[in-house]
Scaffold this active site. Sequence first.
Site: not given
Ligand code: ZN
Length: 509
Positions: A271-272, A302
Amino acid sequence: MPNADYSSLLEHIRETSLLDSTAALLDWDQETMMPTGGGAVDYRARQMAQLAKLVHQRNTDPKIEPWLAACESDKTLTADPTCPTAVNLREIRHQYDRDTKLPAKLVTEFSHTTSLAKHHWAEARKNNDFATFEPWLGKTIELNHQRARCWGWPEEGEPWDTLADGFEPGMTAAKVEKIFSPLRDRLTPLIADLTEAETRPSDRFNQVKLPLDEQRRFVREVIAQIGFQFNRGRLDESTHPFCSGTHRDDVRLTTRFHETMLNDALGSTLHESGHGLYEQNLPDGEHLNTPYGSAAGLAVHESQSRLIENQLGRSHAFWTWCHPKLREYFGTKVADLSLDDCYQGANRVTPGLIRVEADEATYNLHIMIRFELERALVRGDLSPSDLPGVWQEKYAAYLGVEVPDNARGCMQDIHWSMGAMGYFPTYTIGTMLAAQLFETALEQIPDLFEQFSRGQFDALTGWLNRNVHRRGRTYYAEELCETVTGQPLSADPLIRHLENKLKPLHGLA
Ligand code: ZN
């Protein structure tokens, strides 16, 4: 070539951005490295407040208005609204109009209070002691309300809107509701079908104990293969994983590890790394330290992290490549884990308490709960002291789970303590955008999944670079979606993605 006013304006903005990125580094340090004693915390709060004051002084410098006005009247700078000069002027105007409405005292007070509130939140959460956090929550709500009153909102709007505008320009509570309700209507029955299904994906992957040092090396190799450049970034550890840094050549990711939770560590790190890839591939050269060279907003940010975490990292093709890697790193400890155990373990749907540990389907319900609550808190319809009770009611109603304590309830997230209200919906809007972007990428590069299964990710990252990263802050989420996919933002691609993947895994196809 741009006129002299434009050059002066940009030079001013670039210098301010150096100060701003210094504050970001202090913030990163507070979350990862800084001693947690009261003296260090107080001193850091003062440093942050001092920097916030300097940044605010520069952002409200009276020289800016005449520079901006001169540039705005030069039509050669703004004729094409997507060119760097027009994007920079639009963004500087937006920021300037917001900043000049805030008194300096409120800016430093907000920075100082939220820096302390973050510390008190962490302590209160550790001790499951909502009573000591409650006054700090009250203060951040009150300060946010004061900021909202300074910025103002249209008659048909509400204070939440102007807070959200700072994270995703143009976002309003009414718009969020319109985006969320069709998603909720289709997600709720899908989650019910999945959780009631007799077939459950294997959970063996999430029960294997694995040494932390090997886990650390493993996740580093995976994200390096996907394209995160470690000579221009770092990966450290913090309670809540995040992506920060000072600019595109210094991107700081964090993750977290637990012996039985490689799946969680990998998901968080992927994710990061999606955020990190975006930052590392933003426009460079003359665009460094300018709005055009910055990320588009939190929803687009995001979308990049969700796409790498979910569309890529929870795919069968990804695990086809990753499964033999597990064997390389963990040897006999994972000898009993099949490829399907890993793929299924990454795709279990279980309504739970914690947002950051939630699966792909239930995650969005966690966001909807927070949106409803923070909207009520900011409106004054809900008082901080009533938050724990209402939180419990909503978790029972939306997710069917009982909240055992406030640490795993309303104190689980850092956002409200750091003053970030109006932020949460960007997570779900980003998740929807990720699904829609990925569908388009797949139409244009039909063998993406075959490439993933061979450990080749550059066709995908190249597509993201061209269509998203290198556009910097040209388009916000909804406009970017239309430009890249040709369609308005919709819940359909996300629902298709979830149904196509999760139904077969639950014997429902
Ligand atoms: Zn995030």
